[in-house]
Design an enzyme around this catalytic site. Structure first.
Site, short mmCIF file in Angstrom:
data_model
loop_
_atom_site.label_atom_id
_atom_site.label_comp_id
_atom_site.label_asym_id
_atom_site.label_seq_id
_atom_site.Cartn_x
_atom_site.Cartn_y
_atom_site.Cartn_z
N GLY A 1 0.82 -1.21 0.00
CA GLY A 1 0.00 0.00 0.00
C GLY A 1 0.85 1.26 0.00
N THR A 2 1.92 1.23 0.76
CA THR A 2 2.82 2.38 0.84
C THR A 2 3.40 2.72 -0.53
OG1 THR A 2 3.41 1.81 3.11
CG2 THR A 2 4.96 3.22 1.91
N ASN B 1 -7.14 4.97 9.24
CA ASN B 1 -6.66 3.80 9.99
C ASN B 1 -6.69 4.01 11.50
OD1 ASN B 1 -4.55 5.54 8.66
ND2 ASN B 1 -3.29 4.62 10.25
N GLN C 1 -7.34 0.83 4.15
CA GLN C 1 -8.24 0.34 5.20
C GLN C 1 -9.64 0.07 4.67
OE1 GLN C 1 -7.79 -0.57 8.40
NE2 GLN C 1 -5.63 -0.11 8.28
N HIS D 1 -2.27 -7.20 2.58
CA HIS D 1 -2.28 -7.80 3.92
C HIS D 1 -3.34 -7.19 4.84
CE1 HIS D 1 -0.12 -4.82 6.55
NE2 HIS D 1 0.31 -4.38 5.39
N THR E 1 10.58 -7.66 -11.84
CA THR E 1 9.86 -8.91 -12.07
C THR E 1 8.74 -9.06 -11.05
OG1 THR E 1 11.87 -9.89 -12.95
CG2 THR E 1 10.18 -11.43 -12.17
N CYS F 1 3.33 5.65 18.23
CA CYS F 1 3.72 6.52 19.33
C CYS F 1 4.96 5.94 19.99
CB CYS F 1 2.56 6.60 20.32
SG CYS F 1 2.83 7.69 21.69
#
Ligand SMILES: *Cc1c(COP(=O)(O)O)cnc(C)c1O
Length: 382
Positions: free
Chosen positions: A70-71, A153, A181, A203, A239, A327
């Protein structure tokens, strides 16, 4: 046995997904770019997966780019579009929100610091929600891209994506949404949602870690961020990870098929937690929207509690939850998201995120509520 209540952080791989993936590690191991039969077998697996993903999102097959997470999808959407729009029409302005995931936040920060894009942050209300009127007021002809998170999130709030998208479209400005999310729980459809770019990570919906996708609407100007071979329509060289791609497609199909069936019980358990916490724990507040929120997501702040202490107490008692933000222990700074919704540090440092999933049971929820009541009291005495 730990009770896992952190499905927003990651989800376990669905067994049906694993079974689909297995042949592509050893038996059908070919490189999808190779001309020969083993290569073509792998290429077919990738292209079938691409079609499945496209069908689930209401997209065309050529509009799906496979990434590593996702990042990376957020990075490609923002950098790729910002650079392309600057090159094409000198657009130098980025419009985003204070409630983005770090994958978006830190990317636009770097676009500002290193590449001199002007970054403007939209206001959000007390629930962390963006008002489409504010997009209308701030969008300009030199806006390169607008980026608004689909569902948050940390606090679970769902934004009015389709309305924001319609405004961007009127102005001819690319609209990106981080749906990492949202996709596990909402009926995401790129056509109804009026989006030009949409990021996913497998994931978060019972697929494997290390694979993601980016929807890029036909006609969107975008440059590759990772250069090399011609894979992924020249937009993401390297690939392809065939078994993971097959797994992501299967996981998305299952998620879509079972969405309606899974939502009602999740909502019921979520509302039980929210109701009990607010009723029984003094000086507690729900964070995020009470209604427009993810069906599996409950998030709170407790005044005068150290969120990390509470997490550790819960962990010792057998419950895995999150504070909702990264945090740091020893250096408590409240999360940007909680600060942006107007919480002062005495509240914001005591955050707790409880996210439910397919494995969560009503018994687990009851045991969790009982334990949480005791542990908040204990944490306040520390
Ligand atoms: C998890 C998450 C990401 C990052 O996805 P990865 O696949 O872990 O890189 C980005 N945005 C949101 C909203 C997330 O929840």
């Amino acid at each position: 046995m730990t009770t896992y209540l952190d499905f927003a952080a990651t989800t376990p791989l669905d067994d049906r997904v694993l079974q689909r993936m297995l042949p592509y590690f050893q038996q059908d191991f070919g490189n999808p770019s190779s001309i020969h039969h083993p290569g073509q077998t792998a290429d077919h697996a990738v292209e079938d997966s691409r079609r499945m993903i496209a069908d689930c999102l209401g997209a065309d097959t050529t509009e799906i780019i496979i990434t590593s997470c996702g990042t990376e999808s957020d990075n490609l959407a923002l950098r790729g579009t910002a650079f392309a729009e600057r090159q094409r029409r000198n657009a130098n302005h980025i419009l985003t929100t204070p409630v983005e995931h770090h994958a978006v936040l830190h990317t636009v920060q770097q676009l500002h610091e290193l590449h001199e894009f002007e970054v403007e942050v939209l206001p959000v209300d007390e629930y962390g929600m963006v008002d489409p009127d504010d997009v209308q007021k701030r969008i300009r002809k030199e806006t390169a891209i607008v980026s608004v998170i689909y569902a948050n999130n940390e606090i679970g709030t769902v934004n009015p994506i389709a309305e924001i998208g319609a405004i961007c479209r009127q102005h001819g400005v690319a609209f990106h949404t981080d749906a990492v999310q949202a996709i596990a729980h909402l009926d995401v459809n790129v056509q109804c949602d009026n989006v030009d770019l949409l990021a996913l990570g497998a994931h978060k919906f019972y697929g494997p870690k290390g694979v993601g996708a980016l929807f890029i609407k036909k006609g969107t100007s975008i440059l590759p961020v990772q250069t090399g071979g011609k894979q992924e329509f020249g937009l993401r060289a390297g690939t392809q990870n065939v078994p993971y791609i097959v797994g992501m497609a299967e996981a998305l199909k299952i998620t879509k098929n079972e969405l309606a069936m899974n939502t009602a019980p999740l909502k019921e358990m979520r509302d039980r937690i929210i109701g009990q916490v607010l009723e029984e724990i003094p000086e507690s507040q729900l964070t995020g929207h009470p209604v427009q929120r993810l069906p599996n997501h409950a998030s709170f702040v407790f005044r005068g509690v150290d969120g990390n202490e509470l997490l550790m107490l819960l962990d010792l008692a057998g419950f895995a939850c999150s504070s909702g933000s990264a945090c740091k222990v020893g250096n408590p700074t409240p999360s940007e998201v909680l600060t942006s919704i107007g919480l002062t540090p005495d509240w914001a440092l005591g955050s707790l995120r409880v996210t439910l999933g397919r494995q969560t049971t009503a018994e687990q929820v009851e045991a969790f509520i009982t334990t949480l009541k005791e542990l908040v009291l204990k944490a306040r005495k520390l």
